[in-house]
Design an enzyme around this catalytic site. Sequence first.
Site, PDB file in Angstrom:
ATOM      1  N   GLY A   1     -66.963 -22.098  -6.351  1.00 43.69           N
ATOM      2  CA  GLY A   1     -68.196 -22.850  -6.155  1.00 43.69           C
ATOM      3  C   GLY A   1     -68.944 -22.987  -7.464  1.00 43.69           C
ATOM      4  O   GLY A   1     -68.345 -22.958  -8.553  1.00 43.69           O
ATOM      5  N   SER A   2     -70.260 -23.083  -7.350  1.00 46.45           N
ATOM      6  CA  SER A   2     -71.075 -23.358  -8.542  1.00 46.45           C
ATOM      7  C   SER A   2     -71.353 -22.087  -9.340  1.00 46.45           C
ATOM      8  O   SER A   2     -71.324 -20.971  -8.803  1.00 46.45           O
ATOM      9  CB  SER A   2     -72.399 -23.973  -8.097  1.00 46.45           C
ATOM     10  OG  SER A   2     -73.097 -23.032  -7.303  1.00 46.45           O
TER      11      SER A   2
ATOM     12  N   GLY B   1     -72.201 -18.199  -8.312  1.00 49.03           N
ATOM     13  CA  GLY B   1     -71.355 -17.166  -8.934  1.00 49.03           C
ATOM     14  C   GLY B   1     -72.196 -16.056  -9.561  1.00 49.03           C
ATOM     15  O   GLY B   1     -71.909 -14.866  -9.411  1.00 49.03           O
TER      16      GLY B   1
ATOM     17  N   GLU C   1     -64.295 -18.648  -9.510  1.00 52.38           N
ATOM     18  CA  GLU C   1     -63.735 -19.934  -9.956  1.00 52.38           C
ATOM     19  C   GLU C   1     -64.893 -20.929  -9.873  1.00 52.38           C
ATOM     20  O   GLU C   1     -65.345 -21.249  -8.776  1.00 52.38           O
ATOM     21  CB  GLU C   1     -62.623 -20.416  -9.014  1.00 52.38           C
ATOM     22  CG  GLU C   1     -61.478 -19.462  -8.831  1.00 52.38           C
ATOM     23  CD  GLU C   1     -60.543 -19.448 -10.007  1.00 52.38           C
ATOM     24  OE1 GLU C   1     -60.690 -20.307 -10.908  1.00 52.38           O
ATOM     25  OE2 GLU C   1     -59.668 -18.573 -10.036  1.00 52.38           O
TER      26      GLU C   1
ATOM     27  N   LYS D   1     -66.234 -17.072   4.671  1.00 55.26           N
ATOM     28  CA  LYS D   1     -67.481 -17.819   4.886  1.00 55.26           C
ATOM     29  C   LYS D   1     -67.216 -19.239   4.391  1.00 55.26           C
ATOM     30  O   LYS D   1     -67.231 -19.493   3.189  1.00 55.26           O
ATOM     31  CB  LYS D   1     -68.607 -17.166   4.074  1.00 55.26           C
ATOM     32  CG  LYS D   1     -69.995 -17.312   4.656  1.00 55.26           C
ATOM     33  CD  LYS D   1     -70.478 -18.728   4.845  1.00 55.26           C
ATOM     34  CE  LYS D   1     -71.003 -19.348   3.556  1.00 55.26           C
ATOM     35  NZ  LYS D   1     -71.283 -20.784   3.712  1.00 55.26           N
TER      36      LYS D   1
HETATM   37  P1  NAD Z   1     -71.882 -23.870  -4.043  1.00 50.40           P
HETATM   38  O1  NAD Z   1     -71.786 -22.821  -5.092  1.00 50.40           O
HETATM   39  O2  NAD Z   1     -73.196 -24.449  -3.732  1.00 50.40           O
HETATM   40  O3  NAD Z   1     -71.311 -23.306  -2.669  1.00 50.40           O
HETATM   41  C1  NAD Z   1     -70.046 -22.705  -2.586  1.00 50.40           C
HETATM   42  C2  NAD Z   1     -70.043 -21.725  -1.431  1.00 50.40           C
HETATM   43  O4  NAD Z   1     -70.984 -20.687  -1.730  1.00 50.40           O
HETATM   44  C3  NAD Z   1     -70.466 -22.320  -0.084  1.00 50.40           C
HETATM   45  O5  NAD Z   1     -69.668 -21.776   0.932  1.00 50.40           O
HETATM   46  C4  NAD Z   1     -71.894 -21.851   0.055  1.00 50.40           C
HETATM   47  O6  NAD Z   1     -72.310 -21.710   1.381  1.00 50.40           O
HETATM   48  C5  NAD Z   1     -71.830 -20.490  -0.614  1.00 50.40           C
HETATM   49  N1  NAD Z   1     -73.141 -20.004  -1.087  1.00 50.40           N
HETATM   50  C6  NAD Z   1     -74.228 -20.733  -1.447  1.00 50.40           C
HETATM   51  N2  NAD Z   1     -75.251 -19.909  -1.774  1.00 50.40           N
HETATM   52  C7  NAD Z   1     -74.796 -18.643  -1.632  1.00 50.40           C
HETATM   53  C8  NAD Z   1     -75.379 -17.365  -1.834  1.00 50.40           C
HETATM   54  N3  NAD Z   1     -76.636 -17.230  -2.227  1.00 50.40           N
HETATM   55  N4  NAD Z   1     -74.594 -16.271  -1.609  1.00 50.40           N
HETATM   56  C9  NAD Z   1     -73.307 -16.385  -1.224  1.00 50.40           C
HETATM   57  N5  NAD Z   1     -72.719 -17.581  -0.991  1.00 50.40           N
HETATM   58  C10 NAD Z   1     -73.452 -18.689  -1.198  1.00 50.40           C
HETATM   59  O7  NAD Z   1     -70.828 -24.982  -4.461  1.00 50.40           O
HETATM   60  P2  NAD Z   1     -70.460 -26.335  -3.713  1.00 50.40           P
HETATM   61  O8  NAD Z   1     -71.563 -27.296  -3.913  1.00 50.40           O
HETATM   62  O9  NAD Z   1     -69.989 -26.041  -2.329  1.00 50.40           O
HETATM   63  O10 NAD Z   1     -69.152 -26.763  -4.558  1.00 50.40           O
HETATM   64  C11 NAD Z   1     -69.241 -27.402  -5.760  1.00 50.40           C
HETATM   65  C12 NAD Z   1     -68.958 -26.473  -6.899  1.00 50.40           C
HETATM   66  O11 NAD Z   1     -67.703 -25.801  -6.729  1.00 50.40           O
HETATM   67  C13 NAD Z   1     -68.831 -27.225  -8.203  1.00 50.40           C
HETATM   68  O12 NAD Z   1     -69.489 -26.532  -9.221  1.00 50.40           O
HETATM   69  C14 NAD Z   1     -67.326 -27.237  -8.437  1.00 50.40           C
HETATM   70  O13 NAD Z   1     -66.924 -27.438  -9.756  1.00 50.40           O
HETATM   71  C15 NAD Z   1     -66.936 -25.910  -7.929  1.00 50.40           C
HETATM   72  N6  NAD Z   1     -65.481 -25.870  -7.671  1.00 50.40           N
HETATM   73  C16 NAD Z   1     -64.679 -25.113  -8.500  1.00 50.40           C
HETATM   74  C17 NAD Z   1     -63.294 -25.068  -8.292  1.00 50.40           C
HETATM   75  C18 NAD Z   1     -62.373 -24.214  -9.154  1.00 50.40           C
HETATM   76  O14 NAD Z   1     -61.225 -24.007  -8.782  1.00 50.40           O
HETATM   77  N7  NAD Z   1     -62.826 -23.695 -10.275  1.00 50.40           N
HETATM   78  C19 NAD Z   1     -62.752 -25.817  -7.250  1.00 50.40           C
HETATM   79  C20 NAD Z   1     -63.598 -26.599  -6.448  1.00 50.40           C
HETATM   80  C21 NAD Z   1     -64.970 -26.602  -6.663  1.00 50.40           C
END
Ligand code: NAD
Length: 496
Positions: free
Chosen positions: A242-243, A247, A265, A189
Site C-alpha cells: 500500500g502507501s 507503511g 511493499e 484485512k
Molecule cells: P493504502 O495504503 O491507503 O491502503 C492499503 C491497505 O492499508 C488497505 O487495505 C487499507 O485499508 C489499509 N490501511 C489504511 N490505513 C491503515 C492503518 N492506519 N493501519 C493499517 N492498515 C491501514 O493504499 P491504497 O490506496 O489501497 O493503494 C495504493 C498504494 O499501494 C499506492 O501507493 C501503490 O503504489 C501501492 N502499491 C504498491 C505495490 C507494490 O508491490 N509495491 C503494489 C500495489 C500497490
Amino acid sequence: MIDQKTIDRLRTDTITPQSLFIGGRDTPTADGRTLDVVSPIDGKPLTSIADGGAADIDRAVAAARDTFENGDWSRMPPAARKKILHSLADLIERDAAELAVLGVRDNGTEISMAYKAEPLSAAGTFRYYAEAIDKVYGEIAPTGDDVLGMIHREPLGVVGVIVPWNFPMMIGAWKIAPALAAGNSVVLKPPEVASLTLLRLAKLAAEAGLPDGVLNVVTGRGETAGEALGLHMDVDAIAFTGSGAVGRRLLDYAARSNLKRVHLELGGKSPNIVFDDVADIAHAAKVSANGIFRNSGQVCVAGSRLLVQTAIYDRFVDQLLAATATMRIGDPLDLESDIGAVSSEEQLQKNLGFVSRAESEGAKLLVGGERILGDTGGTYMAPTIFDQVTPEMELAREEVFGPVLAVTRFDTEEEAVGLANGTDYGLAAAVWTSDLPTAHRMVRAIRAGVVHVNTYGGADVTVPLGGFKQSGFVRDKSLHALDKYTDLKTAWISLA
Ligand code: NAD
C-alpha cells in the site's frame, strides 16, 4: 479465455451482504456495523461488507493462533499442504470467470487485464508456492567433528496480511500463498473498496480442505481493523502492500506493540527512459502508453515518468499521443475496453487534484486531464499526458496512482540516471536502447527493485518484486519471499 457472453451473464448477479470469515465460518461483526460497496462502473450500490473492528480482529487472531498451535496445518507434512494449495488453485481456475467479473464490479479494472492479472495470476501463485514447499531443505552447518549444527526453517505463527485495491487477488496471493505454504496461519484485512474476491478466495480455500482458522478475513476500514491488526500483541508479522503513509504507521504500531516484523511493499514514481537509439519508436511508445494507462494508472510499477532523449523527443511524443488516442476507455466489463474505471470517487478526485496543481506549477497539458463518461455515473478519467515536467514539480516526485504521465527530456546518459534516481522512490524502471552496454550500465546505475529493458511490466512470479528507498523493503514473489514467512532455528548438538 473469458468471453463476452459469460461476462454479460455474470455481471448482474446479486451479491448478498458479506460477513467476516473467521474460524472457517461466516461471522457477523461484534457490533453489527457494515460498509456500503459502490461499483465504480456506474456509481450504483453493489452490496455491503462487514465493517470489522478491534474485537473482530481479536477473534480472528485467536482463531489463527489456535489452529497454528494445534498443528493441523503448521505441522502437516509439506507434501500434504502442497496438495491442498493445488486444490485451491484448481478451484480458483474453476471459478475464474466469476471471480474476475466480481472483482471488476468492485474495483473497475478492465476485464481484459483483470481476468489474467487477478484469478489466473493468483492461481499460478498458489501453484508456485505449493510446488516449492516440499523442496525447501534445512541446512547442516560446516562445524567441527564434535558437534552437529542444524539450521531448521520454521513458520512464524500468525501473519497479518493487508493489501490495496488495485489487484487484491494477485497481491493477496503473493503474500497468502507463501505464508500458508510455509505453515503459518493468516488474518487478512482486504482493502475497503475491493474485498469481495478475497472473501471468495477464503471460502474456496475452505472448500479445498484448508483447516478452519488457517485463513481468516476481517473486512473493514484501515484506521480501525487495519490498525487493530498492526497493534495486535499476538500477530507475529504484517505483510503489507500500500502507501508509504500507512507503511510508516505499521512500523509505528509494531514499535508500540510486540515488535512484530513488518514487510512493506510501497509506492513508486517509476522512470521509463527512452534513448535515441531505441529500435522501434512506435513500439516503445505503444508499450509506454500501456505501461502507464492500463488499469487507469493504478499499478504500483506504472511507468509514470517518461524520460526521452532530445534527438527523438518530438517524434516519440507524437507516437505516444497516437498510441494513447487508440486506447478505448469505457465499461470495464466490455472485453474491448483497454482502460476501465478509476476505483473510487475519492481516487478520481485525488487524480484531478494532481492535474490542477501540475498546471499551476507550469507543466504543459498535452492531452486528457479530465473526468469523462460522466453520464454512466461511474468514475472514469481520460489518459493524461503532461510535457515540460521539471524535476522539482510535484508530478515528477509524488505518486499519483492514476492515469497521469509526466514527460521530461534529457541529453546524456548521466543526466538520465540523475533524473531516474531523483525521487524518494525506487520500485521499477525501464530502459529502451539498442546498445547492450548502455542497457547494462543503466541496470546497474538505477536504484530500483526491477529494471525492464526494451519492455515494460509483465514480470512473473519467478522473480522478486519490491522496492529500494521509500518503495519498501523485502520482496514479494519468487523463492525469496519464503524468507518473510519463516524463521531460522539453530540446533547445536554435542556429538561428544
Ligand atoms: P493504502 O495504503 O491507503 O491502503 C492499503 C491497505 O492499508 C488497505 O487495505 C487499507 O485499508 C489499509 N490501511 C489504511 N490505513 C491503515 C492503518 N492506519 N493501519 C493499517 N492498515 C491501514 O493504499 P491504497 O490506496 O489501497 O493503494 C495504493 C498504494 O499501494 C499506492 O501507493 C501503490 O503504489 C501501492 N502499491 C504498491 C505495490 C507494490 O508491490 N509495491 C503494489 C500495489 C500497490
